[in-house]
Scaffold this active site. Structure first.
Site, PDB file in Angstrom:
ATOM      1  N   GLY A 145      44.898  30.607  41.197  1.00 24.53           N
ATOM      2  CA  GLY A 145      44.357  29.534  40.358  1.00 24.53           C
ATOM      3  C   GLY A 145      43.649  28.458  41.154  1.00 24.53           C
ATOM      4  O   GLY A 145      43.643  27.289  40.774  1.00 24.53           O
ATOM      5  N   GLU A 184      39.873  32.800  56.539  1.00 25.69           N
ATOM      6  CA  GLU A 184      38.604  33.472  56.244  1.00 25.69           C
ATOM      7  C   GLU A 184      37.464  32.562  56.656  1.00 25.69           C
ATOM      8  O   GLU A 184      37.608  31.336  56.653  1.00 25.69           O
ATOM      9  CB  GLU A 184      38.457  33.713  54.726  1.00 25.69           C
ATOM     10  CG  GLU A 184      39.255  34.864  54.204  1.00 25.69           C
ATOM     11  CD  GLU A 184      39.090  35.048  52.690  1.00 25.69           C
ATOM     12  OE1 GLU A 184      38.418  34.233  52.013  1.00 25.69           O
ATOM     13  OE2 GLU A 184      39.652  36.031  52.189  1.00 25.69           O
ATOM     14  N   LYS A 185      36.333  33.167  56.971  1.00 22.10           N
ATOM     15  CA  LYS A 185      35.143  32.358  57.160  1.00 22.10           C
ATOM     16  C   LYS A 185      34.811  31.762  55.798  1.00 22.10           C
ATOM     17  O   LYS A 185      34.962  32.421  54.773  1.00 22.10           O
ATOM     18  CB  LYS A 185      33.977  33.237  57.630  1.00 22.10           C
ATOM     19  CG  LYS A 185      32.727  32.429  57.887  1.00 22.10           C
ATOM     20  CD  LYS A 185      31.761  33.114  58.822  1.00 22.10           C
ATOM     21  CE  LYS A 185      30.554  32.243  59.066  1.00 22.10           C
ATOM     22  NZ  LYS A 185      30.884  31.015  59.823  1.00 22.10           N
ATOM     23  N   HIS A 195      29.712  34.143  42.777  1.00 27.24           N
ATOM     24  CA  HIS A 195      30.945  34.844  42.407  1.00 27.24           C
ATOM     25  C   HIS A 195      30.524  35.988  41.480  1.00 27.24           C
ATOM     26  O   HIS A 195      30.052  35.760  40.371  1.00 27.24           O
ATOM     27  CB  HIS A 195      31.894  33.883  41.689  1.00 27.24           C
ATOM     28  CG  HIS A 195      33.132  34.524  41.144  1.00 27.24           C
ATOM     29  ND1 HIS A 195      34.396  34.060  41.409  1.00 27.24           N
ATOM     30  CD2 HIS A 195      33.304  35.591  40.351  1.00 27.24           C
ATOM     31  CE1 HIS A 195      35.290  34.832  40.807  1.00 27.24           C
ATOM     32  NE2 HIS A 195      34.642  35.776  40.138  1.00 27.24           N
ATOM     33  N   LYS A 246      35.615  28.979  35.381  1.00 30.24           N
ATOM     34  CA  LYS A 246      34.351  29.516  34.881  1.00 30.24           C
ATOM     35  C   LYS A 246      33.974  28.826  33.575  1.00 30.24           C
ATOM     36  O   LYS A 246      34.841  28.531  32.760  1.00 30.24           O
ATOM     37  CB  LYS A 246      34.480  31.021  34.662  1.00 30.24           C
ATOM     38  CG  LYS A 246      34.763  31.779  35.962  1.00 30.24           C
ATOM     39  CD  LYS A 246      35.259  33.180  35.711  1.00 30.24           C
ATOM     40  CE  LYS A 246      35.689  33.844  37.015  1.00 30.24           C
ATOM     41  NZ  LYS A 246      36.462  35.078  36.791  1.00 30.24           N
ATOM     42  N   GLU A 251      37.147  40.750  42.284  1.00 29.14           N
ATOM     43  CA  GLU A 251      36.260  39.612  42.506  1.00 29.14           C
ATOM     44  C   GLU A 251      35.661  39.665  43.909  1.00 29.14           C
ATOM     45  O   GLU A 251      36.375  39.915  44.879  1.00 29.14           O
ATOM     46  CB  GLU A 251      37.041  38.292  42.357  1.00 29.14           C
ATOM     47  CG  GLU A 251      37.576  38.081  40.966  1.00 29.14           C
ATOM     48  CD  GLU A 251      38.195  36.688  40.769  1.00 29.14           C
ATOM     49  OE1 GLU A 251      38.340  36.284  39.617  1.00 29.14           O
ATOM     50  OE2 GLU A 251      38.541  36.021  41.777  1.00 29.14           O
ATOM     51  N   ARG A 308      44.618  42.288  35.142  1.00 27.56           N
ATOM     52  CA  ARG A 308      44.814  41.980  33.707  1.00 27.56           C
ATOM     53  C   ARG A 308      43.458  41.943  33.020  1.00 27.56           C
ATOM     54  O   ARG A 308      42.430  42.030  33.677  1.00 27.56           O
ATOM     55  CB  ARG A 308      45.457  40.597  33.577  1.00 27.56           C
ATOM     56  CG  ARG A 308      44.613  39.564  34.323  1.00 27.56           C
ATOM     57  CD  ARG A 308      45.081  38.145  34.112  1.00 27.56           C
ATOM     58  NE  ARG A 308      44.514  37.241  35.094  1.00 27.56           N
ATOM     59  CZ  ARG A 308      43.319  36.684  35.015  1.00 27.56           C
ATOM     60  NH1 ARG A 308      42.506  36.953  34.008  1.00 27.56           N
ATOM     61  NH2 ARG A 308      42.884  35.865  35.959  1.00 27.56           N
ATOM     62  N   VAL A 346      39.241  36.574  30.435  1.00 26.32           N
ATOM     63  CA  VAL A 346      38.584  35.811  29.367  1.00 26.32           C
ATOM     64  C   VAL A 346      37.192  36.391  29.074  1.00 26.32           C
ATOM     65  O   VAL A 346      36.811  36.572  27.921  1.00 26.32           O
ATOM     66  CB  VAL A 346      38.446  34.328  29.802  1.00 26.32           C
ATOM     67  CG1 VAL A 346      37.613  33.552  28.801  1.00 26.32           C
ATOM     68  CG2 VAL A 346      39.814  33.677  29.976  1.00 26.32           C
ATOM     69  N   ARG A 398      32.124  29.466  27.179  1.00 26.17           N
ATOM     70  CA  ARG A 398      33.510  29.091  26.845  1.00 26.17           C
ATOM     71  C   ARG A 398      33.487  27.736  26.145  1.00 26.17           C
ATOM     72  O   ARG A 398      32.957  26.766  26.703  1.00 26.17           O
ATOM     73  CB  ARG A 398      34.356  28.954  28.106  1.00 26.17           C
ATOM     74  CG  ARG A 398      34.501  30.235  28.871  1.00 26.17           C
ATOM     75  CD  ARG A 398      35.492  30.033  29.993  1.00 26.17           C
ATOM     76  NE  ARG A 398      35.589  31.227  30.816  1.00 26.17           N
ATOM     77  CZ  ARG A 398      36.643  31.546  31.551  1.00 26.17           C
ATOM     78  NH1 ARG A 398      37.674  30.720  31.609  1.00 26.17           N
ATOM     79  NH2 ARG A 398      36.652  32.647  32.280  1.00 26.17           N
TER      80      ARG A 398
HETATM   81  P1  ADP Z   1      42.553  32.061  43.575  1.00 31.49           P
HETATM   82  O1  ADP Z   1      43.491  33.243  43.584  1.00 31.49           O
HETATM   83  O2  ADP Z   1      43.268  30.776  43.782  1.00 31.49           O
HETATM   84  O3  ADP Z   1      41.604  32.068  42.441  1.00 31.49           O
HETATM   85  P2  ADP Z   1      40.419  33.067  45.321  1.00 31.49           P
HETATM   86  O4  ADP Z   1      40.669  33.728  46.610  1.00 31.49           O
HETATM   87  O5  ADP Z   1      40.012  33.941  44.176  1.00 31.49           O
HETATM   88  O6  ADP Z   1      41.702  32.205  44.932  1.00 31.49           O
HETATM   89  O7  ADP Z   1      39.349  31.947  45.515  1.00 31.49           O
HETATM   90  C1  ADP Z   1      38.997  31.047  44.459  1.00 31.49           C
HETATM   91  C2  ADP Z   1      37.647  30.412  44.722  1.00 31.49           C
HETATM   92  O8  ADP Z   1      37.637  29.705  45.974  1.00 31.49           O
HETATM   93  C3  ADP Z   1      36.513  31.404  44.844  1.00 31.49           C
HETATM   94  O9  ADP Z   1      35.985  31.778  43.586  1.00 31.49           O
HETATM   95  C4  ADP Z   1      35.517  30.613  45.678  1.00 31.49           C
HETATM   96  O10 ADP Z   1      34.844  29.683  44.866  1.00 31.49           O
HETATM   97  C5  ADP Z   1      36.411  29.853  46.647  1.00 31.49           C
HETATM   98  N1  ADP Z   1      36.598  30.632  47.867  1.00 31.49           N
HETATM   99  C6  ADP Z   1      37.637  31.443  48.181  1.00 31.49           C
HETATM  100  N2  ADP Z   1      37.475  32.023  49.390  1.00 31.49           N
HETATM  101  C7  ADP Z   1      36.294  31.571  49.886  1.00 31.49           C
HETATM  102  C8  ADP Z   1      35.549  31.791  51.095  1.00 31.49           C
HETATM  103  N3  ADP Z   1      35.993  32.590  52.052  1.00 31.49           N
HETATM  104  N4  ADP Z   1      34.362  31.157  51.217  1.00 31.49           N
HETATM  105  C9  ADP Z   1      33.895  30.338  50.259  1.00 31.49           C
HETATM  106  N5  ADP Z   1      34.545  30.080  49.112  1.00 31.49           N
HETATM  107  C10 ADP Z   1      35.731  30.672  48.914  1.00 31.49           C
END
Ligand code: ADP
Length: 449
Positions: free
Chosen positions: A164, A200-201, A208, A237, A275, A292, A295, A338
Site C-alpha cells: 500500500g 532498488e535503484k 506504471h 490510481k 506490476e 487478487r 479495481v 475512479r
Molecule cells: P506497494 O506494495 O507498497 O504498493 P510497490 O513496490 O508496488 O509497493 O511500489 C509502489 C509504488 O512506489 C510504485 O508504483 C512506484 O510509484 C513507487 N516505486 C516502487 N519502487 C520504485 C523504484 N524502484 N523506483 C521508482 N519508484 C518506485
C-alpha cells in the site's frame, strides 16, 4: 459450478461479484457491517448477514464472523474481492481447512508474492526483469552502502513485507543512507512485524504498467494484455486505461510474456496482476504481483472480451479456461475513471447523503457502483464510490466518450472528484498519452487549486 458463494467484501466490488453470480445462476451471500445495512450489496444479494460493527477490523476483516456467516448460510466458496482480506494467506488457509473453496490463488502463491524479497528471488529464476539493486534482503549498512554504490543514487530502501505504498524510503546521497536504512528497518518491524529490507535503484520518470493474467487449475495461464496505471496521486490510481498509449507491439509482447512467466513461476490460479515500472526507453522491471482481482479489471475485460469475475468463479470450481492465448484479441480502447467521495483538488473525504444520483449511459459506457439516491456514504471505508468505464474503437474516441459520460454524471449532496476527471480528460498531456507516475501530482501542484 458452485450453488452458493459468500462475498467477503462491500461496496462496488461486492455488487460486481453479486451481478456475476446472478448471471451464472449462483446464489450469493453478502456480509455487511452495522454501518452498511443500507448498502447496495446487502440489498442485491440473495442473503445478507451482519458480521459486526462499522470499523473494518471488526467486520470485513473479522475472520471468525465471516466464517460463521459462511457456515450459517451453507456457502460453498468465498470470494474476497480486493482490499480487506483478499491478500491474507492465513484467511485463505482457514477457508480451505474449513472445507470451503477459496476463490483465488493458492495460499502458497499468495505467500511467495506477499513477501517482496521472496517474490524477487522467484522472479529472477523465472527470467523476469528486476529493478537493479540487492534482489535479496540487506541486513547490514556496509552491504547497503556497497549495493547503493553499484546501483548509483537515487536508490529506494523497501520493506519486504511492505504494501500500500508504505515502508519505502528514497535516498539521494550516501550521507543520508545510514539513517534512512535503519529507519526503514525499524519502521518495517513496527508496522509489518518484519524488519527485512532490500534496495532498488530508484527509477526517476517511470510509468506504471501492469499485466492482467488468468490461470486455471489445469496449468493454463493466459494474459489479457496490459493496463496503463501511471495516473496516480499518493500511490493511488485515479484513472486507468488499456492498452497503454506508450507501448508498441514488440514491447507489449515482451511485457505480457514476462507477466505470464511471473505467474507460471508460482503456478498461479485465478485472476492476478503483475506490476512493472517502465523507463522512458521502454526497459521494464517487475515490482510486485497482486494476487487478487483489481479495481481496474473492467478495462481489461472490455478490450479482451473476457469476463474476469466469471472466470474467477469458473476456475475456482475447477473448470478449464475455454480459450487459449491466440484466441484472445485486443479490441479498441478502454478507460476507467475512479469516482471518489472527496474534494476534487484538496482530497479531503466527503461522506454523507447522496441527494441525487444520475448515472451516465448510452453506447459503451459501464458504471460499476453501489450508490443510489438517498444512500448515506459511511465515513469508515475507502472513499471510492464507483467507477465509470468507457470503450471505443480508438483512444481518441474513448476519451471523447468518457468526457461526455463525465458530463452526464450527477452526484449531489456530497463532493466528488468528478471535476478532477473532467479537467484531466481535457489536459493535452493526457490526451497525447505523454505522462508518467509523476504527471498528476506535478499538474496539481502547478494548478495550485
Ligand atoms: P506497494 O506494495 O507498497 O504498493 P510497490 O513496490 O508496488 O509497493 O511500489 C509502489 C509504488 O512506489 C510504485 O508504483 C512506484 O510509484 C513507487 N516505486 C516502487 N519502487 C520504485 C523504484 N524502484 N523506483 C521508482 N519508484 C518506485
Amino acid at each position: 459450478m458452485f450453488h452458493k458463494i459468500l462475498i467477503a467484501n462491500r461496496g462496488e466490488i461486492a455488487v460486481r461479484i453479486i451481478r456475476a453470480c446472478k448471471e451464472l445462476g449462483i446464489h450469493s451471500v453478502a456480509v455487511y457491517s452495522e454501518a452498511d445495512k443500507t448498502c447496495m450489496h446487502a440489498r442485491l444479494a440473495d442473503e445478507s448477514v451482519c458480521i459486526g460493527p462499522a470499523p473494518g477490523n471488526q467486520s470485513y476483516m473479522n475472520i471468525a464472523a465471516i466464517m460463521a456467516a459462511a457456515e450459517l448460510t451453507d456457502a460453498e466458496a468465498i470470494h474476497p474481492g480486493y482490499g480487506f482480506l483478499a491478500e491474507n494467506a492465513e484467511f485463505a488457509d482457514i477457508v480451505i481447512e474449513s472445507g470451503l473453496t477459496w476463490i483465488g490463488p493458492t495460499p502458497e502463491s499468495m505467500r511467495i508474492m506477499g513477501d517482496k524479497v521472496t517474490a524477487k528471488q522467484k522472479m529472477k529464476k523465472a527470467g523476469v526483469p528486476l529493478v537493479p539493486g540487492s534482489d535479496g534482503a540487506v541486513d547490514h549498512i556496509e552491504d547497503a552502502k556497497r549495493i547503493a554504490k553499484e546501483a548509483g543514487f537515487p536508490i529506494i530502501v523497501k520493506a519486504s513485507a511492505g504494501g500500500g505504498g508504505r515502508g519505502m524510503k528514497v535516498v539521494h546521497a550516501m550521507a543520508s543512507l545510514p539513517n534512512a536504512f535503519s529507519m526503514c528497518q525499524t519502521e518495517a518491524a513496527a508496522a509489518f512485524g518484519d524488519g527485512t529490507v532490500f534496495i532498488e535503484k530508484f527509477l526517476e520518470e517511470p510509468r506504471h504498467i501492469e499485466v492482467q493474467v488468468l490461470g486455471d487449475t489445469h496449468g493454463n495461464i493466459v494474459h489479457l494484455f496490459e493496463r496503463e496505471c501511471s495516473m496516480q496521486r499518493n500511490n493511488q490510481k485515479v484513472l486507468e486505461e488499456a492498452p497503454s498509449p506508450f507501448l508498441d507491439a514488440a514491447t507489449r509482447k515482451k511485457i505480457c510474456a514476462a507477466g505470464v512467466a511471473a505467474a507460471e513461476a508460482v503456478n498461479y490460479v485465478g485472476a492476478g496482476t503483475i506490476e512493472f515500472l517502465m523507463n522512458p526507453d521502454k526497459s521494464f522491471y517487475f515490482i510486485e504481483m497482486n494476487t487478487r482481482i483489481q479495481v481496474e479489471h473492467p478495462v481489461s475485460e472490455w478490450i479482451s472480451g473476457v469476463d474476469l469475475i466469471e472466470w474467477q468463479l469458473r476456475v475456482a470450481s475447477g473448470e478449464k479456461l475455454a480459450f487459449t492465448q491466440d484466441k484472445i484479441k485486443m479490441k479498441g480502447h478502454a478507460i476507467e475513471c475512479r469516482i471518489n467521495a472527496e474534494h476534487p483538488f484538496k482530497f479531503t473525504p466527503s461522506p454523507g447523503v447522496i441527494e441525487l444520483y444520475h448515472a451516465p449511459g448510452g453506447r459503451s459506457v459501464r458504471v460499476d457502483s453501489h450508490i443510489y439516491t438517498g444512500y448515506t456514504i459511511p465515513p469508515y471505508y475507502d472513499s471510492m464510490i464507483g467507477k465509470v468505464i468507457t470503450h471505443a474503437r480508438d483512444r481518441k474516441k474513448c476519451i471523447r466518450r468518457m468526457q461526455r459520460a463525465m458530463d452526464e454524471l450527477v452526484i449531489l449532496g456530497i463532493t466528488t472528484n468528478q471535476e478532477l476527471h473532467q479537467r484531466l480528460l481535457a489536459n493535452p498531456g493526457f490526451q497525447k498519452g505523454e505522462f508518467n507516475i509523476h504527471f498528476l501530482e506535478r499538474w496539481l501542484n502547478q494548478m495550485n487549486l
